[in-house]
Design a protein around this motif. Structure first.
Motif, PDB file in Angstrom:
ATOM      1  N   GLY A  99     -88.985 -63.383 152.292  1.00  0.00           N
ATOM      2  CA  GLY A  99     -89.962 -63.534 151.225  1.00  0.00           C
ATOM      3  C   GLY A  99     -91.031 -62.462 151.238  1.00  0.00           C
ATOM      4  N   PRO A 100     -92.053 -62.633 150.401  1.00  0.00           N
ATOM      5  CA  PRO A 100     -93.162 -61.672 150.363  1.00  0.00           C
ATOM      6  C   PRO A 100     -93.834 -61.539 151.723  1.00  0.00           C
ATOM      7  N   GLY A 101     -94.086 -60.313 152.131  1.00  0.00           N
ATOM      8  CA  GLY A 101     -94.709 -60.064 153.423  1.00  0.00           C
ATOM      9  C   GLY A 101     -93.773 -60.218 154.600  1.00  0.00           C
ATOM     10  N   GLU A 102     -92.494 -60.436 154.337  1.00  0.00           N
ATOM     11  CA  GLU A 102     -91.519 -60.639 155.419  1.00  0.00           C
ATOM     12  C   GLU A 102     -90.528 -59.473 155.457  1.00  0.00           C
ATOM     13  N   PRO A 110     -94.639 -47.201 159.027  1.00  0.00           N
ATOM     14  CA  PRO A 110     -95.819 -47.653 158.286  1.00  0.00           C
ATOM     15  C   PRO A 110     -96.365 -46.561 157.379  1.00  0.00           C
ATOM     16  N   MET A 111     -96.865 -46.988 156.199  1.00  0.00           N
ATOM     17  CA  MET A 111     -97.418 -46.071 155.207  1.00  0.00           C
ATOM     18  C   MET A 111     -98.905 -46.378 155.037  1.00  0.00           C
ATOM     19  N   LEU A 112     -99.765 -45.426 155.354  1.00  0.00           N
ATOM     20  CA  LEU A 112    -101.200 -45.573 155.145  1.00  0.00           C
ATOM     21  C   LEU A 112    -101.527 -45.019 153.764  1.00  0.00           C
ATOM     22  N   ILE A 113    -101.621 -45.907 152.770  1.00  0.00           N
ATOM     23  CA  ILE A 113    -101.773 -45.489 151.379  1.00  0.00           C
ATOM     24  C   ILE A 113    -103.211 -45.052 151.081  1.00  0.00           C
ATOM     25  N   ASP A 114    -104.180 -45.840 151.537  1.00  0.00           N
ATOM     26  CA  ASP A 114    -105.596 -45.506 151.370  1.00  0.00           C
ATOM     27  C   ASP A 114    -106.380 -46.297 152.404  1.00  0.00           C
ATOM     28  N   ASP A 115    -107.718 -46.355 152.251  1.00  0.00           N
ATOM     29  CA  ASP A 115    -108.535 -47.001 153.284  1.00  0.00           C
ATOM     30  C   ASP A 115    -108.433 -48.520 153.268  1.00  0.00           C
ATOM     31  N   SER A 116    -107.686 -49.077 152.318  1.00  0.00           N
ATOM     32  CA  SER A 116    -107.574 -50.538 152.256  1.00  0.00           C
ATOM     33  C   SER A 116    -106.134 -51.027 152.175  1.00  0.00           C
ATOM     34  N   THR A 117    -105.154 -50.118 152.241  1.00  0.00           N
ATOM     35  CA  THR A 117    -103.768 -50.514 151.990  1.00  0.00           C
ATOM     36  C   THR A 117    -102.817 -49.918 153.018  1.00  0.00           C
ATOM     37  N   VAL A 118    -101.967 -50.783 153.572  1.00  0.00           N
ATOM     38  CA  VAL A 118    -100.881 -50.396 154.473  1.00  0.00           C
ATOM     39  C   VAL A 118     -99.591 -50.959 153.895  1.00  0.00           C
ATOM     40  N   ALA A 119     -98.516 -50.191 153.948  1.00  0.00           N
ATOM     41  CA  ALA A 119     -97.232 -50.662 153.439  1.00  0.00           C
ATOM     42  C   ALA A 119     -96.133 -50.300 154.420  1.00  0.00           C
ATOM     43  N   ALA A 120     -95.015 -50.988 154.303  1.00  0.00           N
ATOM     44  CA  ALA A 120     -93.857 -50.671 155.148  1.00  0.00           C
ATOM     45  C   ALA A 120     -92.587 -51.135 154.453  1.00  0.00           C
ATOM     46  N   GLN A 121     -91.582 -50.286 154.510  1.00  0.00           N
ATOM     47  CA  GLN A 121     -90.274 -50.592 153.944  1.00  0.00           C
ATOM     48  C   GLN A 121     -89.464 -51.382 154.973  1.00  0.00           C
ATOM     49  N   THR A 122     -88.565 -52.231 154.497  1.00  0.00           N
ATOM     50  CA  THR A 122     -87.731 -52.983 155.421  1.00  0.00           C
ATOM     51  C   THR A 122     -86.473 -52.196 155.757  1.00  0.00           C
ATOM     52  N   VAL A 130     -96.566 -54.556 150.811  1.00  0.00           N
ATOM     53  CA  VAL A 130     -97.884 -53.925 150.760  1.00  0.00           C
ATOM     54  C   VAL A 130     -98.911 -54.920 151.311  1.00  0.00           C
ATOM     55  N   PHE A 131     -99.714 -54.475 152.295  1.00  0.00           N
ATOM     56  CA  PHE A 131    -100.669 -55.355 152.980  1.00  0.00           C
ATOM     57  C   PHE A 131    -102.096 -54.826 152.828  1.00  0.00           C
ATOM     58  N   ASP A 132    -103.049 -55.735 152.962  1.00  0.00           N
ATOM     59  CA  ASP A 132    -104.448 -55.350 153.088  1.00  0.00           C
ATOM     60  C   ASP A 132    -104.641 -54.749 154.486  1.00  0.00           C
ATOM     61  N   ARG A 133    -105.093 -53.508 154.533  1.00  0.00           N
ATOM     62  CA  ARG A 133    -105.237 -52.816 155.816  1.00  0.00           C
ATOM     63  C   ARG A 133    -106.211 -53.525 156.748  1.00  0.00           C
ATOM     64  N   ASN A 134    -107.233 -54.179 156.187  1.00  0.00           N
ATOM     65  CA  ASN A 134    -108.313 -54.734 156.999  1.00  0.00           C
ATOM     66  C   ASN A 134    -108.087 -56.180 157.428  1.00  0.00           C
ATOM     67  N   THR A 135    -107.209 -56.904 156.713  1.00  0.00           N
ATOM     68  CA  THR A 135    -106.991 -58.318 157.040  1.00  0.00           C
ATOM     69  C   THR A 135    -105.555 -58.628 157.446  1.00  0.00           C
ATOM     70  N   THR A 138    -100.760 -60.186 152.867  1.00  0.00           N
ATOM     71  CA  THR A 138     -99.811 -59.571 151.945  1.00  0.00           C
ATOM     72  C   THR A 138    -100.416 -59.452 150.556  1.00  0.00           C
ATOM     73  N   ILE A 139    -100.346 -58.259 149.973  1.00  0.00           N
ATOM     74  CA  ILE A 139    -100.855 -58.035 148.622  1.00  0.00           C
ATOM     75  C   ILE A 139     -99.746 -58.211 147.592  1.00  0.00           C
ATOM     76  N   ARG A 140     -98.609 -57.554 147.818  1.00  0.00           N
ATOM     77  CA  ARG A 140     -97.500 -57.644 146.878  1.00  0.00           C
ATOM     78  C   ARG A 140     -96.256 -57.043 147.504  1.00  0.00           C
ATOM     79  N   VAL A 141     -95.166 -57.144 146.769  1.00  0.00           N
ATOM     80  CA  VAL A 141     -93.879 -56.590 147.189  1.00  0.00           C
ATOM     81  C   VAL A 141     -93.398 -55.643 146.099  1.00  0.00           C
ATOM     82  N   VAL A 142     -92.890 -54.483 146.496  1.00  0.00           N
ATOM     83  CA  VAL A 142     -92.437 -53.475 145.543  1.00  0.00           C
ATOM     84  C   VAL A 142     -90.972 -53.152 145.821  1.00  0.00           C
TER      85      VAL A 142
END
Length: 382
Positions: A99-102, A110-122, A130-135, A138-142
Motif C-alpha cells: 500500500g501507500p508508504g510501503e 533515496p531521493m532528496l527532492i527538497d528540504d521537506s521531501t524524501v522519496a524512494a522507488q521500490t 514520497v515522504f515528509d522528510r521531517n516526520t 507518507t505524502i503520496r505514491v507516484v
C-alpha cells in the motif's frame, strides 16, 4: 606511457559518436604504476543495531545535503533508515507491504527532492513513495515510468532528473516535475545495451542495468555498470562527448563481455566476477567528477549469490580529458560495501563481523585528493 593506442567509436542507439578514447582497449590495463587519488581517513561511525533494528541488506547510502545525516535503504526490512552524524537513529521511512508508504521488495536509492521531501522507488515495482522528510509520514505514491539508477537524482529547479533504464523504448534519462507529476523520457541506451535487446537474450542488459548520473556546468555525465565509458549529455539527453576511463589496477570491462554473456552464455559466477562495475558518480567541488568501481567476488552462489567487492576510487578532470584512477578503498571484505560522496569526502558503508561474531555496520569517511595523481588520457592517442 607504455600502453597501446587506439581511436575508439562509441555507438548509441540511434547514432554514432567518436570517442575521445583512452589509450587502451576496454578492460586492458594501461599501467599498474600510475598513482591514483589519495584517500585520507577522516572519521568512522558505528551504527547501533539491535534485535528489532538492524540493517539486513542495504541497497544504497545517501548523505543529506542539508544536515549531513545518512539515509540507508534496506531491502531486508523494506525501510529507509535515517541516522544522525553520531550514528543514532533519527527517522524511519516506509514499511513492508503493497500500500501507500510501503515497499514491495524493498526501497531503492533515496531521493532528496527538497528540504521537506524524501522519496524512494521500490525494487519490486517502479512505484515511488514520497515522504515528509521531517516526520517520515507518507505524502503520496507516484507511478514511475523510469527505473532510477544507483546514484541519487539530480534536482535542478522544479525538475528531478535521473537515469532511466528502459529496454522497451531504449531511453536513458528521465525528467520528473513533482509539482505536476509530468514525466519526459529521452536519450538512448548505449549500443552494447541495444545490441543485447536485439539479441533476444537481454542477459547483459539486465545484469548491468545500474546507471549513474551526475550534473555540473550545465551538462550531465552518465555511466553504466557494464561499460568503461562515460557519456556527456545535454538537457535534451543527446550525447555530446564521451570519455573512456583508463584501467590501472581494477579488472575493467572486457571488450567482448556482451557477446560472452548473451551469445556464449558464460556461467553466472563469471558474469558476476569478470568485470569492474561503475557504481557512484558525483560532481567534485571545483570541477570534475568523483567515481567508484566495484570488482565483485561471489562468496557463494546458492541459494542466492552473496557478494563482496573491492572498491576503487577515481577522479575525472573538469574537461573530461584526463582521469586519475584505481585507488583501493580500505574496508572489510566480508560483505560488499556501499558508498557515496559529499563534496570531496567518500562515505563507505562497511559491514564487518566482530570477535563475538556479531555483524557491525560502520560508516567510514575519507577525504579524496588528487595530490600526487598520475593523470591518464581519456582521449585517443593520449
Amino acid at each position: 606511457m607504455g600502453w597501446s593506442r587506439r581511436v575508439g567509436v562509441a555507438l548509441f542507439a540511434g547514432g554514432m559518436f567518436l570517442i575521445p578514447g583512452c589509450g587502451s582497449e576496454s578492460g586492458e590495463p594501461v599501467t599498474a604504476d600510475a598513482a591514483g587519488p589519495t584517500l585520507a581517513p577522516v572519521d568512522s561511525i558505528l551504527l547501533p543495531e539491535g534485535d528489532t533494528l538492524y540493517i539486513g541488506n542495504p541497497y544504497a547510502l545517501v548523505v543529506d545535503p542539508l544536515d549531513g545525516s545518512f539515509y540507508i535503504s534496506d531491502i531486508f526490512s523494506a525501510r529507509v533508515l535515517r541516522f544522525r552524524r553520531d550514528g543514532s537513529l533519527m527517522l524511519v521511512y516506509g514499511r513492508p507491504g503493497e500500500g501507500p508508504g510501503e515497499f514491495r521488495g524493498g526501497p531503492r536509492t533515496p531521493m532528496l527532492i527538497d528540504d521537506s521531501t524524501v522519496a524512494a522507488q521500490t525494487t519490486g515495482s517502479r512505484r515511488v513513495n514520497v515522504f515528509d522528510r521531517n516526520t517520515g509520514e507518507t505524502i503520496r505514491v507516484v507511478d514511475f515510468p523510469a527505473l532510477g539508477g544507483i546514484t541519487p537524482p539530480v534536482v535542478i529547479g522544479e525538475d528531478v532528473w535521473m537515469t532511466d533504464f528502459e529496454l522497451q523504448r531504449e531511453t536513458s534519462l528521465t525528467r520528473w516535475r513533482p509539482a505536476t507529476d509530468e514525466f519526459v523520457s529521452m536519450g538512448g541506451l548505449p549500443e552494447q545495451y541495444a545490441a543485447s535487446v536485439r539479441s533476444g537474450n537481454w542477459s547483459y542488459a539486465t545484469l548491468f542495468r545500474i546507471g549513474s548520473l551526475a550534473y555540473a556546468d550545465e551538462r550531465f555525465v552518465q555511466g553504466w555498470s557494464g561499460l568503461d565509458e562515460m557519456f556527456v549529455l545535454n538537457l535534451r539527453g543527446e550525447v555530446v562527448d564521451t570519455a573512456a576511463i583508463p584501467v590501472a589496477r581494477r579488472k575493467g570491462v572486457p571488450a567482448d563481455l556482451r557477446e560472452r554473456i548473451d551469445i556464449e552464455r558464460i556461467p553466472g559466477r563469471e558474469q558476476l566476477e569478470e568485470s569492474s562495475r561503475l557504481r557512484q558518480l558525483f560532481p567534485r567541488p571545483g570541477g570534475g567528477f568523483l567515481f567508484t568501481h566495484h570488482d565483485q567476488t561471489a562468496l557463494r552462489m546458492e541459494p542466492t549469490p552473496v557478494l563482496t567487492a573491492k572498491t576503487w576510487v577515481g577522479i575525472l578532470s573538469p574537461d573530461l580529458s584526463q582521469a586519475c584512477v584505481d585507488t583501493l578503498v580500505p574496508h572489510d571484505f566480508e560483505i560488499r560495501p556501499m558508498e557515496t560522496f559529499r563534496g570531496d569526502t567518500l562515505f563507505v558503508l562497511d559491514r564487518r563481523i566482530d570477535d563475538s561474531e556479531k555483524l557491525q555496520t560502520w560508516i567510514l569517511m575519507f577525504l579524496v585528493s588528487d595530490e600526487g595523481c598520475d593523470w591518464l588520457s581519456t582521449r585517443p592517442g593520449g
